[in-house]
Design an enzyme around this catalytic site. Structure first.
Site: not given
Ligand code: VGL
Ligand code: ZN
Length: 249
Positions: A29, A150, A195
């Site tokens: 991410d 995802k 994540c």
């Molecule tokens: C994430 C919060 C919401 C992350 C993703 O990538 O850690 N955190 N969505």
């Protein structure tokens, strides 16, 4: 005697070779949404980019595969505080699901609850096909790299790059790693306490020798770091800095 020695040598050599680690780098991410100016910017998040790009260039020969994950949400995703009246960002609520993994809404009394999942509510972030959801232009994405998306099931969140938070569905991550003969993973990216943490736990559970690269990740909440690293260590995940990768791969 000599022949015997030769045979033993090649058997041992073959055994060692077949158990040699094959390493994947997982970059979780590293998207505009989690970077400076993004909708869910992680403090100091931008600092991971140089660290990850350095890992890539330094261990180019030893990293057999690089997989990027991408948080990829419906505009009305269940994890968004905006979808829950009276709730605000970072509130934690309980979500209920039936046996098929379908969300039970409070206005459907017929829904038989099988699963309860605690859900942190987030600002709207990483919405499908927006600039905000793009992987940072400063990440070096190369030919042969894989992108795994995802979080596109609108009614369940997905912190891990392998499964959604209910374990109802899986991504292509495990298949991709298996198909490439990967035995060892280096997990990097954002965010440390969500994540990157969940992806590392699942990688270990699935049998990968898992390395959580501490200096290549940053948390949403600094206060989570101690608990996250202690939990990962207790599960057999190695917690190391990128400068020590060479000792392990
Ligand atoms: C994430 C919060 C919401 C992350 C993703 O990538 O850690 N955190 N969505
Ligand atoms: Zn998200």
């Amino acid at each position: 005697m000599f022949l015997k020695a030769v045979v033993v040598f090649f058997c041992v050599f073959g055994f060692v070779r077949s158990y040699e680690a094959k390493t994947a780098l997982i970059v979780v991410d590293v998207q505009n949404c989690f970077l400076y100016g993004g909708t869910l910017a992680v403090g100091h998040g931008n600092e991971v980019i140089a660290v990850i790009n350095n890992i890539r260039s330094h261990y180019d020969k030893l990293i057999a595969l690089t997989v990027f994950t991408q948080d990829w949400h419906c505009w009305n995703h269940v994890s968004f505080a905006s979808q829950h009246s009276g709730k605000k960002d970072y509130d934690v609520i309980n979500l209920t699901y039936n046996d098929k993994g379908e969300l039970c809404t409070s206005n459907d009394p017929r829904c038989v609850v099988k699963y309860n999942i605690s859900q942190t509510l987030w600002p709207d972030h990483c919405v499908i096909n927006t600039t905000d959801a793009k992987i940072s232009a400063n990440m070096s994405i190369q030919q042969g790299d894989v992108i795994v998306q995802k979080g596109y099931h609108c009614q369940v969140d997905s912190y891990s790059g392998f499964y959604d938070n209910g374990g109802f569905s899986h991504t292509e991550m495990n298949d991709v790693l298996k198909k490439n003969g990967i035995t060892q993973v280096l997990v990097t990216g954002l965010a440390l306490d969500f994540c990157v943490y969940y992806t590392s736990k699942d990688a270990k559970k699935l049998g990968y020798d898992t390395f959580f690269i501490l200096d290549a990740t940053r948390p949403v909440f600094e206060s989570n770091v101690k608990n996250v690293t202690a939990d990962l260590l207790s599960k057999g995940v190695h917690v190391i800095n990128s400068t020590d990768i060479g000792d392990y791969i």
